[in-house]
Design a protein around this motif. Structure first.
Motif, PDB file in Angstrom:
ATOM      1  N   ASN A   5       0.818  -1.211   0.000  1.00  0.00           N
ATOM      2  CA  ASN A   5       0.000   0.000   0.000  1.00  0.00           C
ATOM      3  C   ASN A   5       0.852   1.262   0.000  1.00  0.00           C
ATOM      4  O   ASN A   5       0.441   2.278   0.539  1.00  0.00           O
ATOM      5  CB  ASN A   5      -0.947  -0.009   1.204  1.00  0.00           C
ATOM      6  N   LEU A   8      -0.539   4.623  -0.833  1.00  0.00           N
ATOM      7  CA  LEU A   8      -1.477   5.264   0.081  1.00  0.00           C
ATOM      8  C   LEU A   8      -0.809   6.307   0.972  1.00  0.00           C
ATOM      9  O   LEU A   8      -1.441   6.859   1.857  1.00  0.00           O
ATOM     10  CB  LEU A   8      -2.181   4.220   0.950  1.00  0.00           C
ATOM     11  N   ALA A  91      -9.281   9.864  -3.484  1.00  0.00           N
ATOM     12  CA  ALA A  91      -9.248   8.445  -3.885  1.00  0.00           C
ATOM     13  C   ALA A  91      -8.364   7.643  -2.931  1.00  0.00           C
ATOM     14  O   ALA A  91      -8.704   6.513  -2.561  1.00  0.00           O
ATOM     15  CB  ALA A  91      -8.761   8.317  -5.327  1.00  0.00           C
ATOM     16  N   GLN A  92      -7.232   8.221  -2.526  1.00  0.00           N
ATOM     17  CA  GLN A  92      -6.359   7.545  -1.563  1.00  0.00           C
ATOM     18  C   GLN A  92      -7.087   7.328  -0.242  1.00  0.00           C
ATOM     19  O   GLN A  92      -6.985   6.252   0.356  1.00  0.00           O
ATOM     20  CB  GLN A  92      -5.104   8.378  -1.293  1.00  0.00           C
ATOM     21  N   GLU A  94     -10.268   7.071   0.233  1.00  0.00           N
ATOM     22  CA  GLU A  94     -11.293   6.045   0.023  1.00  0.00           C
ATOM     23  C   GLU A  94     -10.672   4.647   0.039  1.00  0.00           C
ATOM     24  O   GLU A  94     -11.220   3.726   0.641  1.00  0.00           O
ATOM     25  CB  GLU A  94     -12.026   6.305  -1.294  1.00  0.00           C
ATOM     26  N   ARG A  95      -9.512   4.478  -0.624  1.00  0.00           N
ATOM     27  CA  ARG A  95      -8.827   3.180  -0.609  1.00  0.00           C
ATOM     28  C   ARG A  95      -8.408   2.808   0.803  1.00  0.00           C
ATOM     29  O   ARG A  95      -8.539   1.664   1.224  1.00  0.00           O
ATOM     30  CB  ARG A  95      -7.617   3.196  -1.542  1.00  0.00           C
ATOM     31  N   ASN A  98     -11.424   1.637   2.664  1.00  0.00           N
ATOM     32  CA  ASN A  98     -11.792   0.285   2.232  1.00  0.00           C
ATOM     33  C   ASN A  98     -10.856  -0.762   2.824  1.00  0.00           C
ATOM     34  O   ASN A  98     -11.305  -1.844   3.219  1.00  0.00           O
ATOM     35  CB  ASN A  98     -11.802   0.183   0.709  1.00  0.00           C
ATOM     36  N   LEU A  99      -9.570  -0.442   2.893  1.00  0.00           N
ATOM     37  CA  LEU A  99      -8.623  -1.386   3.496  1.00  0.00           C
ATOM     38  C   LEU A  99      -8.926  -1.606   4.964  1.00  0.00           C
ATOM     39  O   LEU A  99      -8.855  -2.730   5.459  1.00  0.00           O
ATOM     40  CB  LEU A  99      -7.195  -0.873   3.341  1.00  0.00           C
TER      41      LEU A  99
END
Length: 105
Positions: A5, A8, A91-92, A94-95, A98-99
């Protein structure tokens, strides 16, 4: 274990709360004047000015100074780079969200 990641890593210039607020407001409008930004972000004049200077120096915003009915007016707009970087930042986040949700399962 490789860092899967690594993408991120958050951009500290953008992630700072005051600058993130400014960029988020600007991402939803064509441009905004200084007083509107001050009201919507809750920043003091000095803090807003300082953050805008950093964002302008990084090429993320354009600052336009003019006069409206003989009164000075400062207007701010995102640059193409600013639009790209704030979209990437969200977007980062959001990722990352989600992680963390996946790891709770």
């Amino acid at each position: 274990m490789p860092e899967r990641n690594a993408d991120l890593n958050l951009d500290r210039l953008i992630h700072e709360p005051g600058r993130l607020a400014i960029l988020t407001v600007l991402s939803s409008v064509k441009s905004a004047d200084f007083l509107f930004l001050q009201r919507t972000t809750g920043l003091t004049k000095g803090n807003l000015s300082s953050h805008l200077t950093k964002l302008e120096d990084a090429g993320l915003v354009d600052i336009f100074k003019s006069f409206v009915r003989k009164k000075p007016n400062t207007s701010v707009a995102l640059t193409a780079l600013g639009k790209e970087r704030i979209a990437h930042h969200w977007a980062q986040l959001e990722r990352l969200k989600n992680l963390s949700e996946q790891s709770e399962e």
